[in-house]
Design an enzyme around this catalytic site. Structure first.
Site, PDB file in Angstrom:
ATOM      1  CG  HIS A   1      -6.198   2.000  -0.452  1.00 26.57           C
ATOM      2  ND1 HIS A   1      -5.000   2.537  -0.880  1.00 26.57           N
ATOM      3  CD2 HIS A   1      -5.868   0.996   0.420  1.00 26.57           C
ATOM      4  CE1 HIS A   1      -3.996   1.908  -0.287  1.00 26.57           C
ATOM      5  NE2 HIS A   1      -4.496   0.967   0.497  1.00 26.57           N
TER       6      HIS A   1
ATOM      7  CB  CYS B   1      -0.945  -0.011   1.198  1.00 30.56           C
ATOM      8  SG  CYS B   1      -2.092  -1.396   1.189  1.00 30.56           S
TER       9      CYS B   1
END
Length: 396
Positions: A345, A81
């Site tokens: 995201h 991430c």
């Protein structure tokens, strides 16, 4: 040598499979927008680091070729991430090291619907690169059938509640704030506003986290043009230029695992160390920061990051968000874009989208979500496995 961002671009972040496009379409849109923002052509770009987690090897080339076939080096980056901020960091290092005058940092993701598996690649628990992290969780809390990432952060939330008295309403206040902010962001995946009570009443993903406190899977791309000071002067880009005042990446140390706590294993020590490093390098502190884009993959991580950045003492983050200190009219505005929870995201794009939001804020170009008189911005991007990247941006 100083490094500056002079152009940024972002696509709208969208629910996977909601639009008929490929990752190279996203990359073309974001990259073209960044070039147009700076007013320069692709043939001036010397290197292109590209970040993504779910596409095949050399997808970076396939994406960059949409912008031009100039033969420049293209690097493929996967740092879970934290991929987007890692790509930005590579671009900055190329410029600060005097290797290149103009670098395009590009990140994208085309994902599938549903929760992530044990790692960003969706692999099994046993084969996941973050199996050690989940092992810490399993030792303290067991391992259940809920989505693994929600589970490890949910258990961090339980620990915070037990240790400091943090309430479910305080956790939900993070989601309420970020959903409220995203209503002013046309590029956000979600633009609905929810009350704390509505967030608490939403479907539970892993107690105490409800669906409206969890970031979704998303499709999208973002880009940033990073250039040297001489490039800024040569091309008359002073009005566009935002300085990367300092940047640091930290990976896991013994502290991440020694306590057996999910609070530590999801990255709070990494974030704290990276923040301290950028404060030391820049001579700035959290008291100098006006606007923050941080990695709220789950509401608890926003609270943990408040503490790691020095915005409050350990255990005081629930009270901080509840007080209004992290929204418009408060001490800082945190996640004016809506954050990961509401903006979306897409892993490879997230860190670059954070930088793009801050650049727009520091230039005064953020329209209805503009933070008044913003001069210093901080971005925080984290990935399990692990990596935490903190970036300080400053407009002169």
């Amino acid at each position: 040598m100083k490094a500056y961002i002079v152009g940024v671009g972002t696509t709208k972040f969208e629910k996977p499979e909601s639009r008929d496009w490929q990752y190279w379409d996203m990359a073309r849109e974001a990259g073209t927008q960044a070039l147009a923002d700076a007013g320069i052509s692709y043939d001036l770009v010397e290197q292109v680091p590209v970040g993504y987690c779910f596409q095949a090897s050399t997808a970076g080339q396939r994406a960059a070729y949409e912008l031009g076939l100039t033969g420049v080096p293209v690097y493929n980056v996967n740092n879970n991430c934290a991929t987007g901020a890692t790509v930005l960091m590579m671009a900055r290092q190329f410029v600060e090291g005097g290797i290149s005058d103009c670098v395009l940092a590009l990140g994208f993701e085309k994902m599938t619907r549903g929760a992530l598996g044990a790692g960003a690649d969706g692999g099994s628990f046993a084969t996941s690169p973050v199996a050690r992290h989940y092992g810490v969780m399993a030792g303290a809390h067991g391992f259940e059938m809920s989505p693994p990432t929600a589970q490890i952060f949910g258990n961090a939330a339980r620990e915070h509640m037990e240790r400091y008295g943090t309430t479910e309403a305080q956790l939900a206040a993070v989601g309420a704030k970020n959903h409220r902010h995203s209503a002013n962001n046309p590029d956000a995946q979600f633009q609905d506003v929810y009350s704390v009570d509505e967030i608490l009443a939403a479907k539970t993903i892993h107690r105490p986290l409800t669906k409206l406190q969890c970031s979704p899977t998303s499709d999208g791309a973002a880009a940033a043009l990073v250039v040297s000071e001489r490039f800024v002067v040569r091309h008359g880009l002073h009005d566009k230029a935002v300085e990367i005042a300092a940047q640091a990446m930290t990976t896991d140390t013994e502290e991440s695992f020694a306590s057996g706590s999910c609070i530590d294993v999801v990255g709070k020590p990494m974030s704290r160390q990276a923040a301290r490093s950028v404060y030391e390098k820049s001579g700035l502190g959290i008291e100098d920061v006006d606007v923050i884009e941080l990695h709220d993959c789950f509401s608890i991580n926003e609270l943990l990051t408040y503490e790691a950045l020095g915005m409050c003492a350990d255990g005081e983050s629930g009270k901080l968000v509840e007080s209004g200190a992290t929204t418009y009219g408060g001490r800082w505005v945190v996640n004016p874009s809506g954050g990961l929870i509401s903006k979306g995201h897409p892993l490879g794009a997230t860190g670059l989208a954070q930088a793009a939001e801050l650049v727009r804020q520091l230039r005064g170009e953020a329209a209805r979500r503009q933070v008044a008189d913003a001069r210093v911005g901080l971005a925080h991007n984290i990935g399990l496995g692990g990596a935490a990247v903190v970036t300080l941006l400053r407009k002169g």
